[in-house]
Design a protein around this motif. Sequence first.
Motif, mmCIF file in Angstrom:
data_model
loop_
_atom_site.group_PDB
_atom_site.id
_atom_site.type_symbol
_atom_site.label_atom_id
_atom_site.label_comp_id
_atom_site.label_asym_id
_atom_site.label_seq_id
_atom_site.Cartn_x
_atom_site.Cartn_y
_atom_site.Cartn_z
ATOM 1 N N PRO A 5 0.805 -1.232 0.000
ATOM 2 C CA PRO A 5 0.000 0.000 0.000
ATOM 3 C C PRO A 5 0.828 1.267 0.000
ATOM 4 C CG PRO A 5 -0.872 -1.575 1.584
ATOM 5 C CD PRO A 5 0.457 -2.101 1.136
ATOM 6 N N LEU A 6 2.060 1.196 0.520
ATOM 7 C CA LEU A 6 2.910 2.378 0.568
ATOM 8 C C LEU A 6 3.303 2.836 -0.832
ATOM 9 C CD1 LEU A 6 4.124 4.078 2.880
ATOM 10 C CD2 LEU A 6 6.217 2.770 2.621
ATOM 11 N N GLN A 7 3.668 1.887 -1.688
ATOM 12 C CA GLN A 7 4.043 2.273 -3.040
ATOM 13 C C GLN A 7 2.831 2.700 -3.859
ATOM 14 O OE1 GLN A 7 5.329 -0.870 -5.693
ATOM 15 N NE2 GLN A 7 4.615 -2.447 -4.279
ATOM 16 N N ILE A 8 1.663 2.107 -3.610
ATOM 17 C CA ILE A 8 0.455 2.537 -4.312
ATOM 18 C C ILE A 8 0.122 3.981 -3.954
ATOM 19 C CG2 ILE A 8 -2.024 2.158 -4.527
ATOM 20 C CD1 ILE A 8 -0.400 0.185 -6.079
ATOM 21 N N ALA A 9 0.157 4.298 -2.658
ATOM 22 C CA ALA A 9 -0.133 5.668 -2.228
ATOM 23 C C ALA A 9 0.882 6.658 -2.791
ATOM 24 C CB ALA A 9 -0.150 5.732 -0.699
ATOM 25 N N GLY A 10 2.164 6.262 -2.815
ATOM 26 C CA GLY A 10 3.181 7.153 -3.356
ATOM 27 C C GLY A 10 2.989 7.433 -4.833
ATOM 28 N N LEU A 11 2.647 6.395 -5.609
ATOM 29 C CA LEU A 11 2.447 6.602 -7.042
ATOM 30 C C LEU A 11 1.173 7.395 -7.330
ATOM 31 C CD1 LEU A 11 3.574 3.182 -8.577
ATOM 32 C CD2 LEU A 11 4.731 5.397 -8.707
ATOM 33 N N VAL A 12 0.126 7.157 -6.545
ATOM 34 C CA VAL A 12 -1.111 7.932 -6.755
ATOM 35 C C VAL A 12 -0.873 9.405 -6.450
ATOM 36 C CG1 VAL A 12 -3.451 8.283 -5.881
ATOM 37 C CG2 VAL A 12 -2.651 5.984 -6.389
ATOM 38 N N LEU A 13 -0.179 9.697 -5.357
ATOM 39 C CA LEU A 13 0.130 11.086 -5.034
ATOM 40 C C LEU A 13 1.073 11.695 -6.076
ATOM 41 C CD1 LEU A 13 0.567 10.905 -1.152
ATOM 42 C CD2 LEU A 13 -1.344 11.855 -2.445
ATOM 43 N N GLY A 14 2.015 10.910 -6.576
ATOM 44 C CA GLY A 14 2.891 11.411 -7.623
ATOM 45 C C GLY A 14 2.132 11.741 -8.899
#
Length: 224
Positions: A5-14
């Motif tokens: 979930p951490l990488q998903i949230a980071g890519l969505v925010l990016g």
Amino acid sequence: MAFYPLQIAGLVLGFLGMVGTLATTLLPQWRVSAFVGSNIIVFERLWEGLWMNCIRQARVRLQCKFYSSLLALPPVLETARALMCVAVALSLIALLIGICGMKQVQCTGSNERAKAYLLGTSGVLFILTGIFVLIPVSWTANIIIRDFYNPAVHIGQKRELGAALFLGWASTAVLFIGGGLLCGFCCCNRKKQRYRYPVPGHCVPHTDKQRNVTMPGNTSTSYV
């Protein structure tokens, strides 16, 4: 891969930061006309952006015009253009690198360490994009505020902060958070790999030596 979930949230925010950066670059509301004085009847509104200026008069549609000459632009506007274009390009590259580091994408096979490094690189590029957005937005806002409180500037030349500047600040915050999440994911994955494969210690080999144990038998001695 852990911390998914951490990488998903980071890519969505990016991705949201990239969209905000593109919108900030294209919108003409960087500098808007200031309403100074007690006159509440306004006949026109003036918007000035990086690529065009727009004017809206009373009961007339919005009319926009691109800047005709590139060389006639002030150096501040040229620098802001260049930095925002670099920011858009960096955000797009960061997003593509981050997608290649996803778990479902088989660009690097099943190598988790390579995927973590790709996501970490994407996070660094997102943070760098936020810096490139923050510089021209804050610089323009500083000039607007300085001219607004300068008594030597005519009232008709005074401007206020436009919506594009606030969108740029919001995009910068989103890019920083998204990049920080991706960098944090990379660090957590490295620690996980370190704990998964500990450094072997010194082992003392055990050698089973066969020892000849002589059991004392019942010996009879006869005396003649």
